[in-house]
Design a protein around this motif. Structure first.
Motif, mmCIF file in Angstrom:
data_model
loop_
_atom_site.group_PDB
_atom_site.id
_atom_site.type_symbol
_atom_site.label_atom_id
_atom_site.label_comp_id
_atom_site.label_asym_id
_atom_site.label_seq_id
_atom_site.Cartn_x
_atom_site.Cartn_y
_atom_site.Cartn_z
ATOM 1 N N LEU A 225 0.642 -1.175 0.183
ATOM 2 C CA LEU A 225 0.010 -0.129 -0.003
ATOM 3 C C LEU A 225 1.065 1.240 -0.033
ATOM 4 O O LEU A 225 0.606 2.231 -0.840
ATOM 5 N N LEU A 226 1.884 1.341 0.961
ATOM 6 C CA LEU A 226 2.719 2.574 0.926
ATOM 7 C C LEU A 226 3.554 2.649 -0.163
ATOM 8 O O LEU A 226 4.351 3.818 -0.070
ATOM 9 N N SER A 227 4.191 1.645 -0.612
ATOM 10 C CA SER A 227 5.339 1.876 -1.760
ATOM 11 C C SER A 227 4.783 2.186 -3.287
ATOM 12 O O SER A 227 5.590 2.410 -3.996
ATOM 13 N N ARG A 228 3.399 2.359 -3.335
ATOM 14 C CA ARG A 228 3.209 2.908 -4.690
ATOM 15 C C ARG A 228 2.130 4.161 -4.589
ATOM 16 O O ARG A 228 1.752 4.559 -3.151
ATOM 17 N N GLU A 229 2.112 5.037 -5.185
ATOM 18 C CA GLU A 229 1.646 6.226 -5.579
ATOM 19 C C GLU A 229 -0.028 6.068 -5.337
ATOM 20 O O GLU A 229 -0.418 4.948 -5.874
ATOM 21 N N SER A 230 -0.681 6.738 -4.587
ATOM 22 C CA SER A 230 -2.055 6.358 -4.552
ATOM 23 C C SER A 230 -2.989 7.854 -4.905
ATOM 24 O O SER A 230 -2.804 8.621 -3.767
ATOM 25 N N ARG A 231 -3.735 7.695 -5.726
ATOM 26 C CA ARG A 231 -4.583 8.960 -6.074
ATOM 27 C C ARG A 231 -3.866 9.937 -6.065
ATOM 28 O O ARG A 231 -4.252 11.170 -5.333
ATOM 29 N N PRO A 232 -2.764 10.245 -6.823
ATOM 30 C CA PRO A 232 -2.082 11.464 -7.061
ATOM 31 C C PRO A 232 -2.996 12.948 -7.493
ATOM 32 O O PRO A 232 -2.404 13.903 -6.912
ATOM 33 N N SER B 87 3.272 2.012 9.017
ATOM 34 C CA SER B 87 3.111 1.329 7.812
ATOM 35 C C SER B 87 4.082 1.440 6.943
ATOM 36 O O SER B 87 4.420 0.455 6.061
ATOM 37 N N SER B 88 4.971 2.746 6.740
ATOM 38 C CA SER B 88 5.922 3.051 5.899
ATOM 39 C C SER B 88 7.011 2.164 6.092
ATOM 40 O O SER B 88 7.754 1.579 5.221
ATOM 41 N N CYS B 91 7.633 -1.281 4.529
ATOM 42 C CA CYS B 91 8.073 -1.213 3.187
ATOM 43 C C CYS B 91 9.517 -1.646 3.387
ATOM 44 O O CYS B 91 10.009 -2.421 2.500
ATOM 45 N N GLU B 96 11.041 -2.428 -0.137
ATOM 46 C CA GLU B 96 10.277 -1.476 -1.080
ATOM 47 C C GLU B 96 10.694 0.043 -0.268
ATOM 48 O O GLU B 96 11.049 -0.020 0.718
ATOM 49 N N ASP B 97 10.337 0.714 -1.324
ATOM 50 C CA ASP B 97 10.675 2.310 -0.924
ATOM 51 C C ASP B 97 9.289 2.833 -0.495
ATOM 52 O O ASP B 97 8.301 2.576 -1.569
ATOM 53 N N ALA B 98 9.175 3.586 0.394
ATOM 54 C CA ALA B 98 7.919 4.139 0.836
ATOM 55 C C ALA B 98 7.574 5.310 0.065
ATOM 56 O O ALA B 98 8.756 6.259 -0.170
ATOM 57 N N THR B 99 6.492 5.535 -0.429
ATOM 58 C CA THR B 99 6.138 6.814 -0.893
ATOM 59 C C THR B 99 5.937 8.049 0.033
ATOM 60 O O THR B 99 5.727 7.532 1.175
ATOM 61 N N MET B 102 1.970 11.954 -0.120
ATOM 62 C CA MET B 102 0.614 11.764 -0.797
ATOM 63 C C MET B 102 -0.514 12.398 -0.091
ATOM 64 O O MET B 102 -0.491 12.081 1.165
ATOM 65 N N GLU B 104 -3.380 11.865 -0.429
ATOM 66 C CA GLU B 104 -4.182 10.558 -0.246
ATOM 67 C C GLU B 104 -3.761 9.782 1.298
ATOM 68 O O GLU B 104 -4.790 9.523 1.946
ATOM 69 N N GLN B 105 -2.760 9.662 1.435
ATOM 70 C CA GLN B 105 -1.776 9.012 2.451
ATOM 71 C C GLN B 105 -2.619 9.804 3.677
ATOM 72 O O GLN B 105 -3.125 9.405 4.691
#
Lengths: 246, 246
Positions: A225-232, B87-88, B91, B96-99, B102, B104-105
């Motif tokens: 969930l946190l490693s991808r862009e969400s609703r940019p 949650s980050s 990752c 994984e790399d955390a975004t 965002m 949305e987050q």
């Protein structure tokens, strides 16, 4: 210490399959009144709820939300909107200019919506109804806003499916209290161990639950969930609608 | 249709004066567990609660919040934080790399916090406790974060005073259901009339309630609230903490 209300709060699970039994309009009004009982920041009352009854609009919204069929099938589908338009118009009534683009207004209205919605949910569940929150309303908030004719200063935070349950899913285990409640300072020294134990617990829950089994742990889900862009698009959308600045 | 839970939801009022009776730690844990029962977006569980017990920290927080003395006097004072750090970090556990940044987050964590807090509030009120949300925690979120040692990815959304009530204030009348619930589209053609009636109702409420009387209508309050800048630092603060972009 435990009482029926606390039992109710701890027994929530999302319901995605409903019987055909409709919800009477006076029941819905009672749920909204119970929702309005929640605290509201600075007395803003910054929530507007749209009851979506038109089948073609439901179908379109379900499509935008990745074809979640229960949005179409649920006896009621409500869209909870954060609303600073109503209160901003009060400025006009009294000869003042409304400010716009304040992050703080965005926060208080969004929190208002969530507090009210959770009261609606508890009231509904206390009557034997089941619910499912729909965050995917934010997949295309601009089109949703057009469909519901939401004016400037109003944004759709989430949807809510409501109806009498036609399924009885298990309750999903939550993180240990020690992870979410901290004394005086944020100390997460022991959280990694707790999360590792919890991961095993969640993996077992997903493996053995009665439907939609899968093989995944909580930390794996969060990593995904946190490693991808969400609703940019949300950032620009909110700025366009008068919430927050670009 | 009405049941004791719905009666409870409709009887909320903020409590700002508490008896000396403490809240046992196992009661607090039960409240947190009831809070965790609330829905959580994508299973994020994006809330961390800091139980503030140190008198000097309480005093400092009360000062930052415009000297609200009940922050010092309440048997418990909780700070509800939106948390995407936990949650980050998942990752990292899974390579994984955390975004970051965002919107949305920011929304899902803030909504998670409010849903959980409202469950805690309902559970508390079902046990006879009283509560008061404290939005003024956001007056100086940077200093609050320092006092509570909140790491990057965690921000204080609001505080919550908890205790056994030593006052019995009236319930504040809410907007008519017709104003907050719309069918299919946002149609506010009749809202101005409804708000004018409601203004008279609120003016009478403030004039006749048992304490802190004042002469103001709802629309006047809103005009005052929405016509001035409120916490303009929130935008940069959130960006600095990894929520939203500047």
């Amino acid at each position: 210490m435990i009482n029926p209300t606390i039992e109710l709060l701890k027994s929530h699970r999302s319901i995605r399959k409903f019987t055909d039994q409709p919800i009477e309009q006076d029941v819905l009004h009672e749920l909204i009144r119970a929702g309005q009982g929640a605290a509201t920041s600075s007395f803003l009352q910054g929530t507007t709820v749209i009851q979506v009854t038109r089948p073609e609009v439901r179908a379109r919204i379900a499509e935008l939300a990745g074809n979640q069929s229960y949005i179409i099938d649920a006896p009621e589908y409500l869209v909870f909107c954060a609303d600073v338009r109503r209160s901003s118009q009060c400025c006009e009534m009294h000869g003042e200019d409304a400010t716009e683009g304040m992050t703080e207004q965005f926060i208080i209205a969004t929190v208002d919506v969530a507090l009210m919605a959770q009261n609606v949910v508890i009231a509904a569940e206390s009557m034997g109804l089941g619910i499912c929150y729909i965050g995917a309303i934010r997949n295309n908030p601009a089109l949703t806003s057009e469909l519901l004719q939401l004016p400037h200063g109003v944004y759709p935070v989430f949807g809510l499916c409501l109806g009498y349950p036609d399924q009885d899913p298990e309750i999903k285990p939550r993180l240990p209290v020690s992870v979410v409640l901290k004394k005086d300072v944020y100390d997460d020294a022991e959280d990694l161990d707790s999360i590792t134990d919890y991961d095993a617990h969640i993996r077992e829950y997903y493996r053995t639950r009665t439907s939609n089994n899968k093989a995944v742990s909580w930390s794996e889900q969060m990593s995904g969930l946190l490693s991808r862009e969400s609703r940019p698009h949300m950032r620009d959308f909110l700025a366009q609608r008068g919430f927050t600045m670009r």
